[in-house]
Design a protein around this motif. Sequence first.
Motif, short mmCIF file in Angstrom:
data_model
loop_
_atom_site.label_atom_id
_atom_site.label_comp_id
_atom_site.label_asym_id
_atom_site.label_seq_id
_atom_site.Cartn_x
_atom_site.Cartn_y
_atom_site.Cartn_z
N GLN A 38 0.84 -1.19 0.00
CA GLN A 38 0.00 0.00 0.00
C GLN A 38 0.88 1.24 0.00
N HIS A 39 0.62 2.11 -0.92
CA HIS A 39 1.21 3.44 -0.89
C HIS A 39 0.15 4.42 -1.37
N ASP A 40 0.40 5.70 -1.15
CA ASP A 40 -0.60 6.68 -1.55
C ASP A 40 -0.41 7.05 -3.02
N ASP A 41 -1.12 8.06 -3.45
CA ASP A 41 -1.09 8.45 -4.86
C ASP A 41 -0.10 9.57 -5.14
N ALA A 42 0.98 9.63 -4.38
CA ALA A 42 2.04 10.60 -4.69
C ALA A 42 2.53 10.31 -6.11
N PRO A 43 2.89 11.34 -6.84
CA PRO A 43 3.31 11.12 -8.23
C PRO A 43 4.40 10.07 -8.41
N ILE A 44 5.37 10.00 -7.50
CA ILE A 44 6.43 9.00 -7.66
C ILE A 44 5.92 7.59 -7.41
N HIS A 45 4.81 7.46 -6.70
CA HIS A 45 4.24 6.14 -6.41
C HIS A 45 3.42 5.61 -7.57
N ILE A 46 2.84 6.52 -8.34
CA ILE A 46 1.94 6.08 -9.41
C ILE A 46 2.52 6.32 -10.81
N SER A 47 3.79 6.67 -10.87
CA SER A 47 4.41 6.88 -12.19
C SER A 47 4.44 5.57 -12.97
N ASN A 48 4.54 5.68 -14.27
CA ASN A 48 4.63 4.47 -15.10
C ASN A 48 5.86 3.64 -14.73
N ALA A 49 6.96 4.31 -14.42
CA ALA A 49 8.18 3.57 -14.05
C ALA A 49 7.94 2.73 -12.79
N THR A 50 7.29 3.33 -11.79
CA THR A 50 7.00 2.61 -10.55
C THR A 50 6.02 1.47 -10.81
N LYS A 51 4.97 1.76 -11.55
CA LYS A 51 3.99 0.71 -11.87
C LYS A 51 4.65 -0.45 -12.61
N ASN A 52 5.50 -0.13 -13.58
CA ASN A 52 6.20 -1.18 -14.33
C ASN A 52 7.11 -1.99 -13.42
N TYR A 53 7.81 -1.32 -12.52
CA TYR A 53 8.69 -2.03 -11.59
C TYR A 53 7.88 -2.99 -10.71
N LEU A 54 6.82 -2.48 -10.10
CA LEU A 54 6.01 -3.33 -9.21
C LEU A 54 5.38 -4.48 -9.98
N ASN A 55 4.91 -4.22 -11.20
CA ASN A 55 4.37 -5.31 -12.03
C ASN A 55 5.44 -6.35 -12.33
N SER A 56 6.66 -5.91 -12.62
CA SER A 56 7.73 -6.85 -12.95
C SER A 56 8.09 -7.74 -11.76
N LYS A 57 7.80 -7.26 -10.55
CA LYS A 57 8.08 -8.04 -9.33
C LYS A 57 6.83 -8.76 -8.84
N ASN A 58 5.74 -8.69 -9.61
CA ASN A 58 4.47 -9.32 -9.25
C ASN A 58 3.95 -8.85 -7.89
N VAL A 59 4.13 -7.56 -7.62
CA VAL A 59 3.65 -6.98 -6.38
C VAL A 59 2.22 -6.49 -6.59
N THR A 60 1.32 -6.92 -5.73
CA THR A 60 -0.06 -6.47 -5.77
C THR A 60 -0.19 -5.22 -4.92
N VAL A 61 -0.61 -4.13 -5.54
CA VAL A 61 -0.78 -2.86 -4.84
C VAL A 61 -2.24 -2.72 -4.43
N LEU A 62 -2.45 -2.46 -3.16
CA LEU A 62 -3.79 -2.29 -2.62
C LEU A 62 -4.36 -0.95 -3.10
N GLU A 63 -5.50 -1.00 -3.73
CA GLU A 63 -6.18 0.21 -4.19
C GLU A 63 -6.99 0.77 -3.02
N TRP A 64 -6.99 2.08 -2.91
CA TRP A 64 -7.88 2.70 -1.96
C TRP A 64 -8.19 4.11 -2.38
#
Length: 125
Positions: A38-64
């Motif tokens: 879980q992280h908030d919607d700070a720009p560095i948390h939701i950037s495409n680079a961050t999303k791609n990294y988390l996806n590549s590690k199969n990390v499930t991000v909790l939406e809220w």
Amino acid sequence: MGLVFLDGRQNSHKYIETLENHLMPFAENIGGRNWLYQHDDAPIHISNATKNYLNSKNVTVLEWPLMSPDLNPIENVWGIMSRKIYENGGQFYSVNALKTAIESAWYNLEPEILQTLIMSMKKGV
């Protein structure tokens, strides 16, 4: 998990480095892949680079929902720690003194308080 102090202004690249060097080893230590991040919607948390990294590690991000810090237990932890650090009008005249106070507050958090916050999160999800 140990406390990590970050230097300077953060960006997506630095955030990904923090995840790689601290979050991922911690997650592997506690049991592999059966966890949500879980992280908030700070720009560095939701950037495409961050999303791609988390996806590549199969990390499930909790939406809220946006603007819902009450759903994130760490926000309550920061409040508890802040009150402890600055109790009795505490002031710090060096970065090292402040870091020492933060570490003391972090490592002296009562497990019962943390458990209560965790359990309140499960009820809210």
